[in-house]
Scaffold this motif. Structure first.
Motif, PDB file in Angstrom:
ATOM      1  N   PRO A 164       0.962  -1.101   0.108  1.00 23.44           N
ATOM      2  CA  PRO A 164       0.040   0.018   0.059  1.00 23.44           C
ATOM      3  C   PRO A 164       0.899   1.287   0.008  1.00 23.44           C
ATOM      4  O   PRO A 164       1.868   1.145   0.726  1.00 23.44           O
ATOM      5  CB  PRO A 164      -0.831  -0.039   1.386  1.00 23.44           C
ATOM      6  N   MET A 165       0.426   2.148  -0.756  1.00 27.26           N
ATOM      7  CA  MET A 165       1.073   3.480  -0.654  1.00 27.26           C
ATOM      8  C   MET A 165       0.332   4.538   0.044  1.00 27.26           C
ATOM      9  O   MET A 165      -0.986   4.512   0.241  1.00 27.26           O
ATOM     10  CB  MET A 165       1.010   4.079  -2.031  1.00 27.26           C
ATOM     11  N   ARG A 166       1.151   5.217   1.073  1.00 27.04           N
ATOM     12  CA  ARG A 166       0.482   6.158   1.842  1.00 27.04           C
ATOM     13  C   ARG A 166      -0.135   7.440   1.133  1.00 27.04           C
ATOM     14  O   ARG A 166       0.699   8.205   0.515  1.00 27.04           O
ATOM     15  CB  ARG A 166       1.536   6.803   3.053  1.00 27.04           C
ATOM     16  N   VAL A 167      -1.205   7.790   1.435  1.00 29.89           N
ATOM     17  CA  VAL A 167      -1.813   9.181   0.778  1.00 29.89           C
ATOM     18  C   VAL A 167      -1.108  10.220   1.221  1.00 29.89           C
ATOM     19  O   VAL A 167      -0.634  10.410   2.429  1.00 29.89           O
ATOM     20  CB  VAL A 167      -3.342   9.151   1.177  1.00 29.89           C
ATOM     21  N   GLY A 168      -0.851  11.120   0.430  1.00 32.33           N
ATOM     22  CA  GLY A 168      -0.062  12.163   0.585  1.00 32.33           C
ATOM     23  C   GLY A 168       1.428  12.040   0.172  1.00 32.33           C
ATOM     24  O   GLY A 168       2.138  13.069   0.286  1.00 32.33           O
ATOM     25  N   SER A 169       1.931  10.884  -0.141  1.00 31.34           N
ATOM     26  CA  SER A 169       3.348  10.592  -0.335  1.00 31.34           C
ATOM     27  C   SER A 169       3.723  11.452  -1.541  1.00 31.34           C
ATOM     28  O   SER A 169       2.808  11.059  -2.667  1.00 31.34           O
ATOM     29  CB  SER A 169       3.458   9.101  -0.266  1.00 31.34           C
ATOM     30  N   TYR A 170       4.850  11.901  -1.750  1.00 34.47           N
ATOM     31  CA  TYR A 170       5.277  12.162  -2.991  1.00 34.47           C
ATOM     32  C   TYR A 170       6.107  11.160  -3.450  1.00 34.47           C
ATOM     33  O   TYR A 170       7.087  10.682  -2.959  1.00 34.47           O
ATOM     34  CB  TYR A 170       6.047  13.455  -2.907  1.00 34.47           C
ATOM     35  N   ILE A 171       5.767  10.932  -4.625  1.00 33.31           N
ATOM     36  CA  ILE A 171       6.574   9.557  -5.498  1.00 33.31           C
ATOM     37  C   ILE A 171       7.077  10.155  -6.840  1.00 33.31           C
ATOM     38  O   ILE A 171       6.584  10.977  -7.532  1.00 33.31           O
ATOM     39  CB  ILE A 171       5.598   8.488  -5.568  1.00 33.31           C
ATOM     40  N   THR A 172       8.478   9.306  -7.336  1.00 34.59           N
ATOM     41  CA  THR A 172       8.668   9.434  -8.592  1.00 34.59           C
ATOM     42  C   THR A 172       8.528   8.119  -9.348  1.00 34.59           C
ATOM     43  O   THR A 172       8.762   6.986  -8.734  1.00 34.59           O
ATOM     44  CB  THR A 172      10.240   9.553  -8.468  1.00 34.59           C
ATOM     45  N   LEU A 173       7.872   8.088 -10.431  1.00 39.00           N
ATOM     46  CA  LEU A 173       7.531   7.071 -11.227  1.00 39.00           C
ATOM     47  C   LEU A 173       8.713   6.827 -12.326  1.00 39.00           C
ATOM     48  O   LEU A 173       8.871   7.740 -13.104  1.00 39.00           O
ATOM     49  CB  LEU A 173       6.194   7.083 -11.868  1.00 39.00           C
TER      50      LEU A 173
ATOM     51  N   ARG B 266      10.417  10.240 -16.600  1.00 36.15           N
ATOM     52  CA  ARG B 266      10.004  10.260 -15.175  1.00 36.15           C
ATOM     53  C   ARG B 266       9.001  11.096 -14.624  1.00 36.15           C
ATOM     54  O   ARG B 266       8.812  12.173 -15.298  1.00 36.15           O
ATOM     55  CB  ARG B 266      11.272  10.492 -14.281  1.00 36.15           C
ATOM     56  N   LEU B 267       8.000  10.585 -13.866  1.00 35.45           N
ATOM     57  CA  LEU B 267       6.882  11.373 -13.433  1.00 35.45           C
ATOM     58  C   LEU B 267       6.768  11.432 -12.075  1.00 35.45           C
ATOM     59  O   LEU B 267       7.292  10.577 -11.469  1.00 35.45           O
ATOM     60  CB  LEU B 267       5.581  10.617 -14.178  1.00 35.45           C
ATOM     61  N   GLU B 268       6.342  12.802 -11.598  1.00 35.04           N
ATOM     62  CA  GLU B 268       6.587  12.764 -10.157  1.00 35.04           C
ATOM     63  C   GLU B 268       5.046  13.538  -9.658  1.00 35.04           C
ATOM     64  O   GLU B 268       4.223  14.211 -10.557  1.00 35.04           O
ATOM     65  CB  GLU B 268       7.393  13.947  -9.766  1.00 35.04           C
ATOM     66  N   GLY B 269       4.664  12.815  -8.633  1.00 32.58           N
ATOM     67  CA  GLY B 269       3.459  13.362  -8.047  1.00 32.58           C
ATOM     68  C   GLY B 269       3.034  12.911  -6.570  1.00 32.58           C
ATOM     69  O   GLY B 269       3.901  12.232  -6.035  1.00 32.58           O
ATOM     70  N   TRP B 270       1.721  13.224  -6.225  1.00 29.86           N
ATOM     71  CA  TRP B 270       1.163  13.102  -4.838  1.00 29.86           C
ATOM     72  C   TRP B 270       0.406  11.628  -4.855  1.00 29.86           C
ATOM     73  O   TRP B 270      -0.646  11.712  -5.791  1.00 29.86           O
ATOM     74  CB  TRP B 270       0.704  13.885  -3.862  1.00 29.86           C
ATOM     75  N   VAL B 271       0.672  10.725  -3.899  1.00 28.52           N
ATOM     76  CA  VAL B 271      -0.653   9.593  -4.043  1.00 28.52           C
ATOM     77  C   VAL B 271      -1.998  10.422  -3.453  1.00 28.52           C
ATOM     78  O   VAL B 271      -1.851  10.893  -2.370  1.00 28.52           O
ATOM     79  CB  VAL B 271      -0.060   8.414  -2.933  1.00 28.52           C
TER      80      VAL B 271
ATOM     81  N   GLY C 146      -3.969   6.033  -6.837  1.00 30.58           N
ATOM     82  CA  GLY C 146      -3.877   7.037  -7.727  1.00 30.58           C
ATOM     83  C   GLY C 146      -3.011   8.073  -7.555  1.00 30.58           C
ATOM     84  O   GLY C 146      -2.807   8.391  -6.471  1.00 30.58           O
ATOM     85  N   VAL C 147      -2.376   8.544  -8.706  1.00 27.94           N
ATOM     86  CA  VAL C 147      -1.350   9.783  -8.335  1.00 27.94           C
ATOM     87  C   VAL C 147      -1.822  10.915  -9.033  1.00 27.94           C
ATOM     88  O   VAL C 147      -2.142  10.987 -10.212  1.00 27.94           O
ATOM     89  CB  VAL C 147       0.126   9.145  -8.856  1.00 27.94           C
ATOM     90  N   ASP C 148      -1.710  11.937  -8.424  1.00 25.73           N
ATOM     91  CA  ASP C 148      -1.810  13.427  -9.109  1.00 25.73           C
ATOM     92  C   ASP C 148      -0.320  13.931  -9.475  1.00 25.73           C
ATOM     93  O   ASP C 148       0.436  14.066  -8.390  1.00 25.73           O
ATOM     94  CB  ASP C 148      -2.554  14.422  -8.194  1.00 25.73           C
ATOM     95  N   PHE C 149      -0.208  14.258 -10.848  1.00 26.52           N
ATOM     96  CA  PHE C 149       1.105  14.611 -11.123  1.00 26.52           C
ATOM     97  C   PHE C 149       1.184  15.935 -10.522  1.00 26.52           C
ATOM     98  O   PHE C 149       0.440  16.918 -10.466  1.00 26.52           O
ATOM     99  CB  PHE C 149       1.359  14.668 -12.472  1.00 26.52           C
ATOM    100  N   ALA C 150       2.619  16.390 -10.349  1.00 29.50           N
ATOM    101  CA  ALA C 150       3.160  17.728  -9.770  1.00 29.50           C
ATOM    102  C   ALA C 150       2.923  18.587 -10.906  1.00 29.50           C
ATOM    103  O   ALA C 150       2.627  19.698 -10.623  1.00 29.50           O
ATOM    104  CB  ALA C 150       4.355  17.652  -9.223  1.00 29.50           C
ATOM    105  N   GLN C 151       3.214  18.223 -12.181  1.00 29.43           N
ATOM    106  CA  GLN C 151       3.147  18.982 -13.407  1.00 29.43           C
ATOM    107  C   GLN C 151       2.257  18.396 -14.349  1.00 29.43           C
ATOM    108  O   GLN C 151       2.575  17.185 -14.564  1.00 29.43           O
ATOM    109  CB  GLN C 151       4.740  19.397 -13.928  1.00 29.43           C
TER     110      GLN C 151
END
Length: 107
Positions: free
Chosen positions: A56-65, A72-77, A86-91
């Motif tokens: 499981p991924m913690r909601v609010g975690s900032y991740i790099t895919l 590479r894509l970055e965003g928050w869980v 689900g991930v919301d991308f930073a950009q």
């Protein structure tokens, strides 16, 4: 008193703001603590994606895919359930990049 519905009606609303592309793209997700795990991206839009995960991924975690030659894509869980998140991308990801990734990783 009647029992309330098990699934609130307001949760059924579609909140996506962009078209999603189904795909099957294996890669890794690394969080800010540098914890890395294998993931499979199962849909993608310019604003976010859905992942299949082992842990499981913690909601609010900032991740790099990361996945091979894909950018590479970055965003928050944004949400997490057993075996997916689900991930919301930073950009926002440019539409042409989303189309290229989806074409290479179509299920």
């Amino acid at each position: 008193m009647e029992n309330p519905p098990s699934y609130p009606q307001w949760l059924a609303r579609e909140e996506r703001k962009a078209e999603r592309h189904e795909l099957a793209l294996s890669g890794t997700a690394t969080d800010s603590r540098t914890v890395q795990q294998p993931v499979e991206m199962v849909d993608l839009s310019p604003l976010g994606c859905r992942l299949r995960v082992v842990e499981p991924m913690r909601v609010g975690s900032y991740i790099t895919l990361a996945s091979g030659s894909a950018p590479r894509l970055e965003g928050w869980v944004a949400w997490s359930r057993p075996f997916e998140c689900g991930v919301d991308f930073a950009q926002p990801v440019p539409g042409i990049v989303v189309e290229q990734i989806a074409a290479r990783a179509a299920p």
